[in-house]
Design an enzyme around this catalytic site. Sequence first.
Site, mmCIF file in Angstrom:
data_model
loop_
_atom_site.group_PDB
_atom_site.id
_atom_site.type_symbol
_atom_site.label_atom_id
_atom_site.label_comp_id
_atom_site.label_asym_id
_atom_site.label_seq_id
_atom_site.Cartn_x
_atom_site.Cartn_y
_atom_site.Cartn_z
ATOM 1 N N SER A 150 0.970 -1.374 -0.090
ATOM 2 C CA SER A 150 0.109 -0.202 -0.020
ATOM 3 C C SER A 150 0.894 1.467 0.029
ATOM 4 O O SER A 150 1.822 1.461 -1.353
ATOM 5 C CB SER A 150 -1.385 -0.292 0.571
ATOM 6 O OG SER A 150 -1.812 0.907 1.133
ATOM 7 N N ASP A 227 -10.131 -5.192 -2.879
ATOM 8 C CA ASP A 227 -10.104 -4.471 -2.486
ATOM 9 C C ASP A 227 -10.685 -3.436 -2.389
ATOM 10 O O ASP A 227 -10.887 -3.222 -4.169
ATOM 11 C CB ASP A 227 -7.766 -4.199 -3.099
ATOM 12 C CG ASP A 227 -7.357 -3.717 -2.116
ATOM 13 O OD1 ASP A 227 -8.160 -2.653 -1.747
ATOM 14 O OD2 ASP A 227 -6.136 -3.327 -1.844
ATOM 15 N N HIS A 263 -7.451 -6.177 1.089
ATOM 16 C CA HIS A 263 -6.154 -5.181 0.616
ATOM 17 C C HIS A 263 -5.344 -5.094 2.669
ATOM 18 O O HIS A 263 -4.293 -4.964 2.270
ATOM 19 C CB HIS A 263 -6.504 -3.730 1.342
ATOM 20 C CG HIS A 263 -5.817 -2.945 0.851
ATOM 21 N ND1 HIS A 263 -4.665 -2.725 0.095
ATOM 22 C CD2 HIS A 263 -4.503 -2.081 1.657
ATOM 23 C CE1 HIS A 263 -3.922 -1.776 0.048
ATOM 24 N NE2 HIS A 263 -4.403 -1.128 1.204
#
Length: 288
Positions: A150, A227, A263
Amino acid sequence: MADLKLLSQNKCWGGWQKRFSHQSSVLGCVMKFQIYFPPAAEHGSVPALWFLSGLTCTDENFVTKAGAQREASMQGIAIVAPDTSPRDVRIEGDSDSYDFGVGAGFYLDATEPKWKHNYRMYTYVTEELYTLVKDNFPIIADRQSIMGHSMGGHGALTIGLKNPGKYKSISAFSPVSNPTEVPWGQKAFTGYLGTDKESWKVYDATHLVSMYTGPDPHVLIDQGTDDNFYKGTPNQLVPQNFVAAAEKRGIAVELRLQEGYDHSYFFISTFIGDHIRHHATWLGAGLT
């Protein structure tokens, strides 16, 4: 360094997961970081793989959730896991939101007066901590690679591309791939770098890869199709933008869309072995 302190150590897959602290002159505070030493490190120096974590994380999330130690043990690779921002510097507004300030350093060097003295995570990772690790532990200096998740995926991509050849390979899980074009990046860059959008580009992986002239960075990206930060509005990650820019530059990027994954660290733990083996190829590592 005299102020380097061992905080904890746990045996894991024949090696050792160790947590350290030190006084950072770059960030102006005490920082913590982790290193997994594979069994091979007891007999000599080993390659190192850096993992940069995402928003809200500390140095602990990856090492306790990803399950990376098993594969790192087999491949004979150390894993270095820094924190995500300075800690306890107490700047007004640094804890007001999850995506700016504490836990959200974005792996850049701030230029705005309020933040520039402490929020220098780019220099911390690439110079201060890099040198501390190289000088104090059994690490092969010219055999290091970098990965992240991320915000940390953004960090891995930008740091790898801004330092051609320093890191033998790059990988990322769900990276913020084009931060100048998405809300997460725009908020962070405005706060840390100011309103001149041209100055933002030096920390945007999509812009950096469009001008890249170094050796093949050997990039692997995994992105879960479920995600929320990818499939939602806005798309905060846009890895296809990065891939398109890389292709125009003649740089091959392996982007794998993983059906049904989100995620979280459940996603990371599923594919972390693939990523470590990817890096092992370019680090000259192998089964021990």
